[in-house]
Design a protein around this motif. Structure first.
Motif, PDB file in Angstrom:
ATOM      1  N   ARG A  58      -7.747 -97.098 -18.725  1.00  0.00           N
ATOM      2  CA  ARG A  58      -8.723 -96.654 -19.699  1.00  0.00           C
ATOM      3  C   ARG A  58      -8.219 -96.882 -21.123  1.00  0.00           C
ATOM      4  O   ARG A  58      -7.053 -96.663 -21.424  1.00  0.00           O
ATOM      5  N   HIS A  59      -9.078 -97.338 -21.974  1.00  0.00           N
ATOM      6  CA  HIS A  59      -8.736 -97.567 -23.381  1.00  0.00           C
ATOM      7  C   HIS A  59      -8.963 -96.263 -24.131  1.00  0.00           C
ATOM      8  O   HIS A  59     -10.093 -95.902 -24.461  1.00  0.00           O
ATOM      9  N   ASP A  60      -7.878 -95.570 -24.425  1.00  0.00           N
ATOM     10  CA  ASP A  60      -8.021 -94.254 -25.024  1.00  0.00           C
ATOM     11  C   ASP A  60      -8.583 -94.319 -26.439  1.00  0.00           C
ATOM     12  O   ASP A  60      -9.223 -93.386 -26.901  1.00  0.00           O
ATOM     13  N   GLY A  61      -8.339 -95.416 -27.095  1.00  0.00           N
ATOM     14  CA  GLY A  61      -8.871 -95.562 -28.447  1.00  0.00           C
ATOM     15  C   GLY A  61     -10.388 -95.455 -28.430  1.00  0.00           C
ATOM     16  O   GLY A  61     -10.980 -94.690 -29.185  1.00  0.00           O
TER      17      GLY A  61
ATOM     18  N   MET B  65     -10.200-100.494 -33.267  1.00  0.00           N
ATOM     19  CA  MET B  65     -10.786-100.777 -31.977  1.00  0.00           C
ATOM     20  C   MET B  65     -11.535-102.106 -32.029  1.00  0.00           C
ATOM     21  O   MET B  65     -11.446-102.928 -31.133  1.00  0.00           O
ATOM     22  N   ARG B  66     -12.237-102.280 -33.112  1.00  0.00           N
ATOM     23  CA  ARG B  66     -12.959-103.539 -33.281  1.00  0.00           C
ATOM     24  C   ARG B  66     -11.980-104.716 -33.310  1.00  0.00           C
ATOM     25  O   ARG B  66     -12.218-105.781 -32.772  1.00  0.00           O
ATOM     26  N   GLN B  67     -10.846-104.479 -33.936  1.00  0.00           N
ATOM     27  CA  GLN B  67      -9.905-105.579 -34.137  1.00  0.00           C
ATOM     28  C   GLN B  67      -8.931-105.773 -32.997  1.00  0.00           C
ATOM     29  O   GLN B  67      -8.207-106.759 -32.962  1.00  0.00           O
ATOM     30  N   GLY B  68      -8.879-104.800 -32.118  1.00  0.00           N
ATOM     31  CA  GLY B  68      -8.039-104.984 -30.941  1.00  0.00           C
ATOM     32  C   GLY B  68      -6.574-104.649 -31.140  1.00  0.00           C
ATOM     33  O   GLY B  68      -5.791-104.700 -30.201  1.00  0.00           O
ATOM     34  N   ARG B  69      -6.195-104.343 -32.372  1.00  0.00           N
ATOM     35  CA  ARG B  69      -4.811-103.938 -32.599  1.00  0.00           C
ATOM     36  C   ARG B  69      -4.789-102.528 -33.155  1.00  0.00           C
ATOM     37  O   ARG B  69      -5.727-102.101 -33.811  1.00  0.00           O
ATOM     38  N   THR B  70      -3.724-101.823 -32.931  1.00  0.00           N
ATOM     39  CA  THR B  70      -3.708-100.441 -33.400  1.00  0.00           C
ATOM     40  C   THR B  70      -2.755-100.218 -34.571  1.00  0.00           C
ATOM     41  O   THR B  70      -2.728 -99.147 -35.140  1.00  0.00           O
ATOM     42  N   PHE B  71      -1.984-101.226 -34.884  1.00  0.00           N
ATOM     43  CA  PHE B  71      -0.995-101.051 -35.944  1.00  0.00           C
ATOM     44  C   PHE B  71      -0.153 -99.802 -35.713  1.00  0.00           C
ATOM     45  O   PHE B  71       0.110 -99.034 -36.629  1.00  0.00           O
ATOM     46  N   THR B  72       0.215 -99.633 -34.477  1.00  0.00           N
ATOM     47  CA  THR B  72       1.020 -98.484 -34.092  1.00  0.00           C
ATOM     48  C   THR B  72       2.075 -98.966 -33.108  1.00  0.00           C
ATOM     49  O   THR B  72       1.779 -99.730 -32.197  1.00  0.00           O
ATOM     50  N   ILE B  73       3.290 -98.531 -33.303  1.00  0.00           N
ATOM     51  CA  ILE B  73       4.291 -98.776 -32.273  1.00  0.00           C
ATOM     52  C   ILE B  73       4.844 -97.425 -31.849  1.00  0.00           C
ATOM     53  O   ILE B  73       4.577 -96.409 -32.488  1.00  0.00           O
ATOM     54  N   ARG B 126      -3.035 -98.223 -26.309  1.00  0.00           N
ATOM     55  CA  ARG B 126      -2.923 -99.580 -26.833  1.00  0.00           C
ATOM     56  C   ARG B 126      -1.996 -99.666 -28.036  1.00  0.00           C
ATOM     57  O   ARG B 126      -2.315-100.357 -29.007  1.00  0.00           O
ATOM     58  N   VAL B 127      -0.891 -98.936 -27.978  1.00  0.00           N
ATOM     59  CA  VAL B 127       0.093 -99.161 -29.028  1.00  0.00           C
ATOM     60  C   VAL B 127       0.475-100.630 -28.955  1.00  0.00           C
ATOM     61  O   VAL B 127       0.438-101.249 -27.889  1.00  0.00           O
ATOM     62  N   ASP B 128       0.856-101.190 -30.080  1.00  0.00           N
ATOM     63  CA  ASP B 128       1.114-102.627 -30.103  1.00  0.00           C
ATOM     64  C   ASP B 128       2.441-102.986 -29.448  1.00  0.00           C
ATOM     65  O   ASP B 128       2.628-104.110 -28.992  1.00  0.00           O
ATOM     66  N   GLY B 129       3.365-102.022 -29.425  1.00  0.00           N
ATOM     67  CA  GLY B 129       4.656-102.300 -28.812  1.00  0.00           C
ATOM     68  C   GLY B 129       5.452-101.018 -28.679  1.00  0.00           C
ATOM     69  O   GLY B 129       5.121-100.009 -29.292  1.00  0.00           O
ATOM     70  N   ILE B 130       6.493-101.084 -27.877  1.00  0.00           N
ATOM     71  CA  ILE B 130       7.265 -99.871 -27.603  1.00  0.00           C
ATOM     72  C   ILE B 130       8.760-100.157 -27.646  1.00  0.00           C
ATOM     73  O   ILE B 130       9.220-101.175 -27.133  1.00  0.00           O
ATOM     74  N   VAL B 131       9.506 -99.267 -28.254  1.00  0.00           N
ATOM     75  CA  VAL B 131      10.961 -99.289 -28.167  1.00  0.00           C
ATOM     76  C   VAL B 131      11.368 -98.126 -27.273  1.00  0.00           C
ATOM     77  O   VAL B 131      10.917 -97.000 -27.482  1.00  0.00           O
TER      78      VAL B 131
END
Lengths: 343, 343
Positions: A58-61, B65-73, B126-131
């Motif tokens: 599920r896309h939480d956003g 959401m529209r852009q598909g990226r969350t600018f969040t890591i 949908r975070v963009d990446g994870i450490v």
DNA sequence: CGGTGGTCAGACAACGCTGTCATGCCCGCA
DNA sequence: TGCGGGCATGACAGCGTTGTCTGACCACCG
């Protein structure tokens, strides 16, 4: 492959994809995903199988946007690497986690303008609430917060302007306990080293020191030195006040870093003064002599702040309140003895 | 008030509200907000005035959401209050901030299952990446990450399964430098206290100790004690190894907490052994004697991890790489002297 | 005066999900 | 046989943006 998913082969499957594969409507997929009632067990099973096969998540956003809440809170501090703040952070994160929220942490690096920018960005993200250790007392984000109705809880330092929930530490009580402790052990000439008086907490502690001194009838020789302090500045000042007439026999330091500077200076000067520091620190017990400190409980403060924030999120509309958290004097050797410490 | 905003009087204004007030289309508002070209200056001005008046703020959730990226890591660690992790956190947050990203921090409390849950939640967002500083070596989130194409960088400990970017610390080199340092100061009988061998880093350091001992031709009497350790366990073991035949004259401790335990034990036992600790810590210089340590640079590791992550986000498709960050021996008094420390 | 091209602006769909309401079906009962 | 009611499911709109495409208008040119 249905036409629906053709055009984004490598993309992550959506409910529509699942729905198509399972020959149900999107809504039914939604129901299954969210464990809503009203789905026949076999249908649910079929949907679940497709979800599994397609690796749907599920896309939480999208979900949260529909629902208007983000299940996210934020913490804004000066510097996450500072142990005080990182303990606050851990506590806030914990409170968030047990309530299914996530925590965004942001550093303002002590800059009011950066703090403002950070808070605006967080508001734009529609975080549900914010805990802030404010950089200064100007309520520079007041307008934004007001307009967005984003609940906020201030920590460690108050802010002017609209009254807000605020969690403070009992600076006055902390300092008083330090002074009383030293006096109880026969000290009468005590010096106070505080941080830059631009900081509210620094002023609080200084004032508390002066007041307590007066109320206990101690000599009023001004032995207060406010920062910013470096090890060198403390060194110089200490070497003067410890000699001359009415030499000091004890020192109170207004925060962590100054405690450190004082320890270094005392060691270099080979001065066996008593010391009580503000803020506990790892290994305070291992320094020689072990350092007596006024302990503020950052974890408790963070927890309290988060709890207050969540109360607001749950609809608590009562007046903004200020909570003063107690401090605790941790007595180790440094405040007790005079003379060369044994080892 | 237009009909559009009537039904949610107290709600935050949207572009539609602004558009209605300014007598333009939503798209034009969007253009103004995003400084896109193609808007006549006077129109833009009018829109801006309405934005100001209504207190409009772009809803980044919808935008992203529209852009598909969350600018969040995101950063997943064991415990944010641990200085090692909080320094990592500060560094990662910094890298994120200068790239206009926000950082979600989450604690897994050392539990692989919690870690998995946390990572799944982050992927759902949908975070963009994870450490991640992984709780164990089982790549338990591999499938999720694979399916979601979420870039991940592992830190401090490697993980089995699909090769991933990994930032490690040079445990072997660190331990070797510690041993060599002690040997250079005449020590030959050295004990090693390591953490629970369930931890990869603990095993690494132990193995490095054994190997180095052999390669330097030191007595191979087994003086390795792995944890979990308490101050008591270290105390007991030390008191044995420091007496008896071929007594040890120096100790290497495999992490922060054990260093602390050893310091306490040495003090209680009044044993003037040399000591080199793994991990630097605040105030190591103030302990008596100041503690020589192997310094890993958590900030540098966090920075490196974040940089690697952002490289992936920018499209770097090269093979997963493992970076080993150097350690540095910080020589203070504790590793040099034998005999009662002076003060 | 018709054609061309540029500028500004808007309509519309889409992002992926959920809330609301409608629909169809089956069952039981009169 | 007809009908009320409950259950399973679906259609559709909407959350607040932005990308794409279309259109109106004007200036300029031959």
């Amino acid at each position: 492959m249905t036409a629906l998913s053709d055009h984004r082969t490598a993309a992550r499957p959506t409910m529509a994809d699942v729905a198509a594969e399972a020959h149900v409507s999107v809504k039914t997929v939604s129901r299954v995903v969210n464990h809503e009632p009203g789905v026949r067990p076999d249908t649910a099973e079929r949907v679940r199988a497709v979800i599994e096969r397609l690796g749907f998540r599920r896309h939480d956003g999208a979900r949260l946007m529909r629902q208007g809440r983000t299940f996210t809170i934020a913490l804004v501090v000066e510097d996450l690497a500072n142990p005080f703040y990182s303990q606050v952070g851990a506590a806030v994160e914990r409170e968030a986690r047990i309530r299914q929220h996530q925590l965004i942490t942001a550093s303002a690096e002590g800059s009011p303008s950066r703090e403002r920018a950070v808070i605006e960005a967080l508001v734009n993200r529609r975080v549900d609430g914010i805990v802030v250790v404010p950089a200064d007392e100007s309520a520079s984000s007041d307008a934004v917060l007001e307009a967005s109705h984003t609940p906020i809880v201030y920590m460690d330092r108050p802010v002017r302007g609209t009254p807000r929930d605020t969690i403070l530490s009992d600076n006055h009580g902390g300092i008083r306990s330090a002074v009383e402790h030293l006096v109880a052990h026969g000290h009468r000439n005590i010096a106070f080293y505080g941080d830059d008086p631009a900081f509210w907490t620094a002023r609080q502690r200084r004032d508390a020191f002066v007041t307590t001194q007066q109320s206990l009838g101690l000599p009023t020789t001004p032995r207060v030195s406010m920062g910013p302090h470096s090890p060198a500045s403390v060194h110089e000042s200490l070497s003067q006040w410890a000699t001359g007439p009415e030499p000091i026999t004890a020192v109170i330091t207004g925060n962590n870093r100054i405690t450190l500077a004082a320890l270094l200076a005392l060691r270099e000067l080979r001065l066996p003064l008593s010391l009580v520091g503000y803020d506990d620190f790892e290994l305070a017990a291992l320094i020689d002599p072990p350092v007596t400190v006024v302990h503020q409980d950052p974890a408790a403060m963070g927890q309290k702040a988060a709890q207050q924030l969540f109360a607001r999120l749950l609809g608590d509309e009562s007046q903004a309140q200020t909570v003063v958290m107690p401090t605790r004097l941790i007595v180790r050797a440094s405040g007790v003895r005079r003379g060369t410490p044994t080892r």
